[in-house]
Write a protein that holds these residues in place. Structure first.
Motif, mmCIF file in Angstrom:
data_model
loop_
_atom_site.group_PDB
_atom_site.id
_atom_site.type_symbol
_atom_site.label_atom_id
_atom_site.label_comp_id
_atom_site.label_asym_id
_atom_site.label_seq_id
_atom_site.Cartn_x
_atom_site.Cartn_y
_atom_site.Cartn_z
ATOM 1 N N ALA A 76 -30.169 -27.230 19.715
ATOM 2 C CA ALA A 76 -30.080 -27.216 18.245
ATOM 3 C C ALA A 76 -31.369 -27.752 17.628
ATOM 4 C CB ALA A 76 -28.883 -28.045 17.790
ATOM 5 N N ALA A 77 -31.960 -28.759 18.291
ATOM 6 C CA ALA A 77 -33.183 -29.373 17.765
ATOM 7 C C ALA A 77 -34.341 -28.377 17.746
ATOM 8 C CB ALA A 77 -33.546 -30.592 18.586
ATOM 9 N N THR A 78 -34.354 -27.447 18.707
ATOM 10 C CA THR A 78 -35.450 -26.483 18.739
ATOM 11 C C THR A 78 -35.206 -25.339 17.748
ATOM 12 O OG1 THR A 78 -34.386 -25.390 20.597
ATOM 13 C CG2 THR A 78 -36.153 -26.923 21.129
ATOM 14 N N THR A 79 -33.909 -25.055 17.480
ATOM 15 C CA THR A 79 -33.583 -23.978 16.541
ATOM 16 C C THR A 79 -33.874 -24.393 15.102
ATOM 17 O OG1 THR A 79 -31.738 -23.553 18.029
ATOM 18 C CG2 THR A 79 -31.784 -22.279 15.992
ATOM 19 N N ASP A 80 -33.369 -25.579 14.743
ATOM 20 C CA ASP A 80 -33.562 -26.057 13.370
ATOM 21 C C ASP A 80 -33.806 -27.562 13.440
ATOM 22 O OD1 ASP A 80 -33.568 -26.712 10.739
ATOM 23 O OD2 ASP A 80 -31.484 -26.148 10.335
ATOM 24 N N ALA A 81 -35.060 -27.953 13.290
ATOM 25 C CA ALA A 81 -35.446 -29.345 13.533
ATOM 26 C C ALA A 81 -34.984 -30.293 12.426
ATOM 27 C CB ALA A 81 -36.953 -29.439 13.706
ATOM 28 N N ALA A 82 -34.755 -29.775 11.219
ATOM 29 C CA ALA A 82 -34.509 -30.672 10.079
ATOM 30 C C ALA A 82 -33.290 -31.589 10.255
ATOM 31 C CB ALA A 82 -34.393 -29.853 8.794
ATOM 32 N N PRO A 83 -32.116 -31.050 10.634
ATOM 33 C CA PRO A 83 -30.969 -31.946 10.793
ATOM 34 C C PRO A 83 -31.204 -32.990 11.884
ATOM 35 C CG PRO A 83 -30.254 -29.643 10.821
ATOM 36 C CD PRO A 83 -31.752 -29.650 10.887
ATOM 37 N N THR A 84 -31.922 -32.592 12.943
ATOM 38 C CA THR A 84 -32.190 -33.524 14.035
ATOM 39 C C THR A 84 -33.124 -34.634 13.569
ATOM 40 O OG1 THR A 84 -31.876 -31.754 15.639
ATOM 41 C CG2 THR A 84 -33.080 -33.675 16.392
ATOM 42 N N THR A 85 -34.144 -34.274 12.789
ATOM 43 C CA THR A 85 -35.072 -35.279 12.269
ATOM 44 C C THR A 85 -34.327 -36.263 11.363
ATOM 45 O OG1 THR A 85 -36.787 -33.593 12.311
ATOM 46 C CG2 THR A 85 -37.254 -35.570 11.034
ATOM 47 N N ALA A 86 -33.451 -35.727 10.509
ATOM 48 C CA ALA A 86 -32.674 -36.589 9.611
ATOM 49 C C ALA A 86 -31.763 -37.509 10.413
ATOM 50 C CB ALA A 86 -31.853 -35.731 8.652
ATOM 51 N N ALA A 87 -31.163 -36.958 11.466
ATOM 52 C CA ALA A 87 -30.238 -37.753 12.278
ATOM 53 C C ALA A 87 -30.986 -38.863 13.019
ATOM 54 C CB ALA A 87 -29.506 -36.845 13.268
ATOM 55 N N THR A 88 -32.211 -38.575 13.450
ATOM 56 C CA THR A 88 -33.006 -39.589 14.145
ATOM 57 C C THR A 88 -33.347 -40.731 13.184
ATOM 58 O OG1 THR A 88 -33.922 -37.872 15.567
ATOM 59 C CG2 THR A 88 -35.077 -39.966 15.532
ATOM 60 N N GLU A 89 -33.696 -40.376 11.947
ATOM 61 C CA GLU A 89 -33.940 -41.393 10.900
ATOM 62 C C GLU A 89 -32.710 -42.281 10.729
ATOM 63 O OE1 GLU A 89 -36.398 -42.522 8.542
ATOM 64 O OE2 GLU A 89 -37.451 -41.580 10.216
ATOM 65 N N GLU A 90 -31.547 -41.619 10.693
ATOM 66 C CA GLU A 90 -30.290 -42.330 10.494
ATOM 67 C C GLU A 90 -30.030 -43.310 11.644
ATOM 68 O OE1 GLU A 90 -25.761 -41.040 9.453
ATOM 69 O OE2 GLU A 90 -27.209 -39.404 9.533
ATOM 70 N N LEU A 91 -30.367 -42.869 12.856
ATOM 71 C CA LEU A 91 -30.209 -43.736 14.030
ATOM 72 C C LEU A 91 -31.097 -44.975 13.916
ATOM 73 C CD1 LEU A 91 -30.203 -41.480 17.215
ATOM 74 C CD2 LEU A 91 -28.437 -43.110 16.541
ATOM 75 N N LEU A 92 -32.356 -44.753 13.527
ATOM 76 C CA LEU A 92 -33.295 -45.879 13.412
ATOM 77 C C LEU A 92 -32.820 -46.853 12.333
ATOM 78 C CD1 LEU A 92 -36.773 -44.110 13.777
ATOM 79 C CD2 LEU A 92 -35.287 -45.047 15.543
#
Ligand SMILES: [Zn+2]
Length: 216
Positions: A76-92
């Motif tokens: 999913a991260a390679t298909t559409d990076a935006a949700p993954t980037t947002a989720a990583t921010e949320e984790l941090l």
């Protein structure tokens, strides 16, 4: 037997916290907080998890997602990076929220208001996202099949940890600068070190050195 996931290289037994992401916390939330090594030493602090793929690998090693879920998240991260980037921010953000709360817990202080409010918001979001299967005991079931799911799962696990009966067993390593947390499951409740091989060993070496100096 399910396909074996690609796990991070095993951490050597004589490792320091610098050498890898050791799972010494005894609880996934504490291991999550421990993904930064030397948290209390500004000269040595290091974030062991860089980027979404590394978080997925960590979640797999910590048992928070299955190998299939991890593979789906990576794709999913390679298909559409935006949700993954947002989720990583949320984790941090969640991790940074947990540190002052866990520090307050082990220092026998009130939880800091700002972090507590951040935790409240994380819990509200996590519950909105979670399923509630009709079964006893009642238990929220986080959806870990989408990028934000890991953060939500960790938020719900934080609620478990901070409301459960092992609360008074949460400790912070006594090693100078270490800052790692762990659940003390020892019968005596007197465990001091994240790991006897790491900070425990350094302490023994330090005491040996000071004894040698005194007597030398
Ligand atoms: Zn330590």
């Amino acid at each position: 037997m399910s396909k074996q996931p690609a796990l991070p290289a095993p951490v050597a037994s004589d490792s320091t916290p610098d050498a890898g992401v050791a799972l010494v916390g005894g609880h996934p939330v504490l291991d999550f907080a421990n993904t930064v090594a030397w948290r209390l030493d500004p000269a040595r602090i290091v974030d062991r998890i860089q980027g979404a793929a590394a978080w997925t690998t960590w979640a797999l090693a910590a048992g928070l997602v299955t190998a299939d879920q991890a593979a789906a998240l990576l794709s999913a991260a390679t298909t559409d990076a935006a949700p993954t980037t947002a989720a990583t921010e949320e984790l941090l953000n969640l991790r940074a929220t947990l540190w002052p709360i866990l520090d307050a817990l082990v220092d026998d202080q009130e939880p800091p208001a700002e972090a507590w409010e951040m935790l409240r918001r994380a819990l509200v979001l996590a519950r909105q996202d979670a399923a509630l299967p009709p079964a006893f005991p009642l238990r929220w079931q986080p959806a870990t099949d989408h990028p934000a799911g890991l953060c939500h799962a960790l938020a719900l696990l934080t609620e478990d940890l901070l409301s459960g009966d092992t609360l008074d067993r949460v400790r912070r390593c006594a090693g100078p600068g270490c800052g790692w947390f762990f659940l003390d499951r020892s019968r005596s409740g007197t465990r001091r070190w994240c790991s006897s091989q790491d900070c425990g060993n350094r302490d023994r070496a330090r005491r040996h050195y000071s004894r040698t100096r005194q007597h030398g």
